[in-house]
Enzyme design. Structure first.
Site, mmCIF file in Angstrom:
data_model
loop_
_atom_site.group_PDB
_atom_site.id
_atom_site.type_symbol
_atom_site.label_atom_id
_atom_site.label_comp_id
_atom_site.label_asym_id
_atom_site.label_seq_id
_atom_site.Cartn_x
_atom_site.Cartn_y
_atom_site.Cartn_z
ATOM 1 N N ASP A 1 0.817 -1.225 0.000
ATOM 2 C CA ASP A 1 0.000 0.000 0.000
ATOM 3 C C ASP A 1 0.846 1.269 0.000
ATOM 4 O O ASP A 1 0.452 2.289 0.563
ATOM 5 C CB ASP A 1 -0.968 0.019 1.199
ATOM 6 C CG ASP A 1 -1.868 -1.201 1.203
ATOM 7 O OD1 ASP A 1 -2.313 -1.594 0.114
ATOM 8 O OD2 ASP A 1 -2.100 -1.764 2.287
ATOM 9 N N LYS B 1 1.914 1.835 -5.199
ATOM 10 C CA LYS B 1 2.525 1.258 -6.419
ATOM 11 C C LYS B 1 1.629 1.468 -7.639
ATOM 12 O O LYS B 1 2.099 1.823 -8.712
ATOM 13 C CB LYS B 1 2.789 -0.247 -6.228
ATOM 14 C CG LYS B 1 3.844 -0.554 -5.186
ATOM 15 C CD LYS B 1 3.961 -2.027 -4.945
ATOM 16 C CE LYS B 1 2.714 -2.627 -4.349
ATOM 17 N NZ LYS B 1 2.383 -2.147 -3.006
ATOM 18 N N HIS C 1 -4.835 -1.871 -5.677
ATOM 19 C CA HIS C 1 -4.077 -0.743 -6.204
ATOM 20 C C HIS C 1 -5.064 0.354 -6.598
ATOM 21 O O HIS C 1 -5.879 0.166 -7.492
ATOM 22 C CB HIS C 1 -3.239 -1.180 -7.417
ATOM 23 C CG HIS C 1 -2.151 -2.150 -7.057
ATOM 24 N ND1 HIS C 1 -1.324 -2.726 -7.979
ATOM 25 C CD2 HIS C 1 -1.755 -2.633 -5.865
ATOM 26 C CE1 HIS C 1 -0.468 -3.524 -7.354
ATOM 27 N NE2 HIS C 1 -0.714 -3.485 -6.079
ATOM 28 N N THR D 1 -6.485 -11.837 4.117
ATOM 29 C CA THR D 1 -7.586 -11.153 3.434
ATOM 30 C C THR D 1 -8.733 -12.130 3.166
ATOM 31 O O THR D 1 -9.775 -11.736 2.664
ATOM 32 C CB THR D 1 -7.128 -10.574 2.082
ATOM 33 O OG1 THR D 1 -6.508 -11.620 1.336
ATOM 34 C CG2 THR D 1 -6.154 -9.434 2.254
ATOM 35 N N ARG E 1 -10.405 -2.674 5.599
ATOM 36 C CA ARG E 1 -9.959 -2.725 6.993
ATOM 37 C C ARG E 1 -9.096 -1.504 7.328
ATOM 38 O O ARG E 1 -8.288 -1.075 6.515
ATOM 39 C CB ARG E 1 -9.070 -3.959 7.218
ATOM 40 C CG ARG E 1 -9.828 -5.256 7.196
ATOM 41 C CD ARG E 1 -8.927 -6.417 7.570
ATOM 42 N NE ARG E 1 -7.957 -6.733 6.531
ATOM 43 C CZ ARG E 1 -7.080 -7.723 6.608
ATOM 44 N NH1 ARG E 1 -7.023 -8.480 7.684
ATOM 45 N NH2 ARG E 1 -6.252 -7.975 5.630
ATOM 46 N N SER F 1 5.665 12.015 -4.447
ATOM 47 C CA SER F 1 4.233 12.102 -4.721
ATOM 48 C C SER F 1 3.564 12.895 -3.608
ATOM 49 O O SER F 1 3.787 12.636 -2.427
ATOM 50 C CB SER F 1 3.660 10.684 -4.816
ATOM 51 O OG SER F 1 2.268 10.736 -4.930
ATOM 52 N N VAL F 2 2.746 13.877 -4.000
ATOM 53 C CA VAL F 2 2.117 14.755 -3.007
ATOM 54 C C VAL F 2 0.595 14.727 -3.103
ATOM 55 O O VAL F 2 -0.092 15.607 -2.595
ATOM 56 C CB VAL F 2 2.641 16.208 -3.137
ATOM 57 C CG1 VAL F 2 4.105 16.290 -2.734
ATOM 58 C CG2 VAL F 2 2.451 16.737 -4.563
HETATM 59 P P1 GDP Z 1 -0.660 0.070 -3.627
HETATM 60 O O1 GDP Z 1 -1.284 -1.162 -3.094
HETATM 61 O O2 GDP Z 1 0.818 0.151 -3.350
HETATM 62 O O3 GDP Z 1 -0.967 0.327 -5.053
HETATM 63 O O4 GDP Z 1 -1.285 1.294 -2.802
HETATM 64 P P2 GDP Z 1 -2.853 1.514 -2.443
HETATM 65 O O5 GDP Z 1 -3.539 1.983 -3.664
HETATM 66 O O6 GDP Z 1 -3.400 0.334 -1.741
HETATM 67 O O7 GDP Z 1 -2.752 2.640 -1.350
HETATM 68 C C1 GDP Z 1 -2.246 3.915 -1.611
HETATM 69 C C2 GDP Z 1 -3.366 4.944 -1.386
HETATM 70 O O8 GDP Z 1 -2.813 6.236 -1.296
HETATM 71 C C3 GDP Z 1 -4.367 5.019 -2.509
HETATM 72 O O9 GDP Z 1 -5.631 5.346 -1.980
HETATM 73 C C4 GDP Z 1 -3.837 6.138 -3.390
HETATM 74 O O10 GDP Z 1 -4.866 6.786 -4.136
HETATM 75 C C5 GDP Z 1 -3.278 7.063 -2.351
HETATM 76 N N1 GDP Z 1 -2.088 7.821 -2.754
HETATM 77 C C6 GDP Z 1 -1.050 7.422 -3.538
HETATM 78 N N2 GDP Z 1 -0.086 8.370 -3.552
HETATM 79 C C7 GDP Z 1 -0.522 9.380 -2.764
HETATM 80 C C8 GDP Z 1 0.053 10.621 -2.345
HETATM 81 O O11 GDP Z 1 1.171 10.983 -2.697
HETATM 82 N N3 GDP Z 1 -0.706 11.384 -1.502
HETATM 83 C C9 GDP Z 1 -1.923 11.020 -1.057
HETATM 84 N N4 GDP Z 1 -2.577 11.825 -0.237
HETATM 85 N N5 GDP Z 1 -2.491 9.849 -1.435
HETATM 86 C C10 GDP Z 1 -1.789 9.040 -2.256
HETATM 87 MG MG MG Z 2 -2.821 -1.719 -1.828
#
Ligand code: GDP
Ligand code: MG
Length: 424
Positions: free
Chosen positions: A12, A15, A40, A129, A302, A411-412
């Site tokens: 999370d 990616k 993702h 999960t 969760r 990333s912001v």
């Molecule tokens: P992954 O499993 O690695 O792809 O990550 P997830 O999608 O499960 O979790 C990352 C969450 O953070 C998602 O809801 C994204 O939309 C959000 N996100 C990703 N990069 C940023 C960021 O730089 N800032 C903020 N505020 N949210 C982000």
């Molecule tokens: Mg994820």
């Protein structure tokens, strides 16, 4: 160019968000391990999407997306995911999706087994999960698996399923569960399998040709280094190899070497499921960070466990992933903090250590924190390094030095364009 985009932490990290951004420069995107336990989340001009099985490249037109042999696929879930995308106007066809005939099918009885075992474990459960991932990988190595390619030969599949069920029902009896019925299982396989048959192919051949044609290939990992079955926090790992080194094997081009590994690393820590999590925050402190970062599982909803940035764990993640560049995500989330906690070392049995320990030692580890200045301003609209407040720039430099790998992307925000590139 052969590039893997992998998680440095517990998963999370963002990616999917980074693959969505970087896929602009790649023609082929491959998922190489895991199943629909992944979530993702991607936010771009087409809307907000949560992908569990499909590579994040499906949202970029012009890419070919591969579901590799290292994956485990719940075919009912995949059909639902494809349908949901179609309803949002995203094209999924044999031109942009190819599924390996060697990927394993995650069966309904794997889910049943997963749930039964977690319930048997009670308060000792792994925090699965409950989507059947451990049982399906277990069966793969026990050589009792069914593969996507088996769907192409339904007549011989019937006998294979019958043989497996006579064995599987012995295991389920131990849980006092009802027997799995052959006809129902075949019906399930037929209903969802027949929808996927057009996508099933020899993806190795396709990828081999793509390599020879010098196409740019991106490998998308699920979860992070600390969840790898061998190098992660066993047994609180996933059941597959999340590391970049496995990407060519799980995607279908085992003979190639990666040229580039981009590690996605979060500006703080989050973790889903059980097991040691040294930097964990509790109470109000955790609640505020969880809300600020919207830390709720994309696959399960969760609440995620949260904490400050963990140097020993992240440096280990960087090392085992072999990253040459880092994408630091969610830095904007920390803007509310006066002081930003960073765990710089662990204390175990009174001694300070700077490496990431394993086994019992990790269970006894306590965090040693340093506090960096907070930046106390909204940085989500920063698009250049110079736009960042000094404290944010210092925070980035501090953790870059600590994990021994250059941070290139910052990333912001969740949107595709919410990032900046650092110059070095
Ligand atoms: P992954 O499993 O690695 O792809 O990550 P997830 O999608 O499960 O979790 C990352 C969450 O953070 C998602 O809801 C994204 O939309 C959000 N996100 C990703 N990069 C940023 C960021 O730089 N800032 C903020 N505020 N949210 C982000
Ligand atoms: Mg994820």
């Amino acid at each position: 160019m052969l590039t893997a985009v992998v998680g440095v932490n517990w998963g999370d990290e963002g990616k999917g968000r980074m693959v969505d951004l970087l896929s602009e420069d790649y023609e082929v995107i491959c998922r190489y391990q895991g199943g629909n336990n992944a979530g993702h989340t991607i936010v771009n001009e087409r809307g907000k999407f949560i992908l569990n099985l499909l590579p994040s490249g499906v949202l970029r037109s012009g890419t070919v997306n591969i579901m590799g042999n290292g994956m485990v696929i719940d075919i009912e879930h995949l059909c639902g995911e494809i349908e949901a995308l179609k309803q949002k106007g995203v094209k999924v066809s044999i031109d942009n999706l190819k599924i390996s005939n060697k990927a394993f099918i995650c069966m309904p009885y794997h889910k049943t087994q997963d749930i039964l075992e977690e319930e048997r474990l009670g308060d000792k459960q792994y925090g699965s999960t409950r989507r059947g991932i451990a049982p399906v990988y277990g069966d793969k190595y026990l050589k009792k698996g069914l593969r996507m390619g088996d769907l192409l030969y339904f007549e011989s599949l019937k006998q294979k399923v019958a043989d497996i069920l006579s064995w599987k029902n012995i295991a389920l009896k131990g849980y006092k569960s009802t027997e799995i019925i052959l006809d129902e299982t075949l019906k399930w396989l037929h209903t969802f399998g027949s929808q996927l048959i057009p996508f099933i192919t020899d993806t190795e051949k396709y990828l081999s040709a793509a390599v020879h044609a010098n196409k740019n290939i991106l490998f998308e990992a699920q979860l992070g280094a600390l969840r790898d079955i061998d190098y992660g926090i066993y047994p609180y790992t996933t059941s597959s190899q999340t590391l970049a080194a496995y990407a060519p094997i799980g995607a279908g081009i085992p003979g190639v070497k990666l040229e580039h590994v981009i590690g996605v690393m979060k500006a703080y820590s989050s973790c889903v499921g059980g097991g040691p999590f040294v930097v964990e925050m509790f109470g109000e402190e955790a609640a505020v960070l969880r809300e600020a970062g919207a830390e709720y599982g994309a696959a399960t909803g969760r609440p995620r466990r949260v904490g400050g940035f963990d140097v020993p764990a992240s440096r280990y993640g960087v090392q085992v992933q072999g990253t040459d560049e880092i994408a630091l995500t969610k830095l904007d989330v920390l803007s509310y903090l006066d002081k930003i906690p960073v765990c710089v070392a662990y204390k175990v049995d009174g001694a300070q250590i700077d490496y990431f320990p394993t086994g019992d030692k990790l269970l006894r580890a306590e965090p040693v924190f340093e506090y960096l200045d907070g930046f106390k301003m909204d940085i989500s609209s920063c698009r250049k390094e110079e736009d960042l407040p000094n404290a944010a720039a210092e925070y980035i430099k501090f953790i870059e030095k600590a994990v021994c790998c250059p941070i290139k992307y910052v990333s912001v925000g969740a949107g595709r364009e919410d990032y900046l590139i650092r110059s070095r």
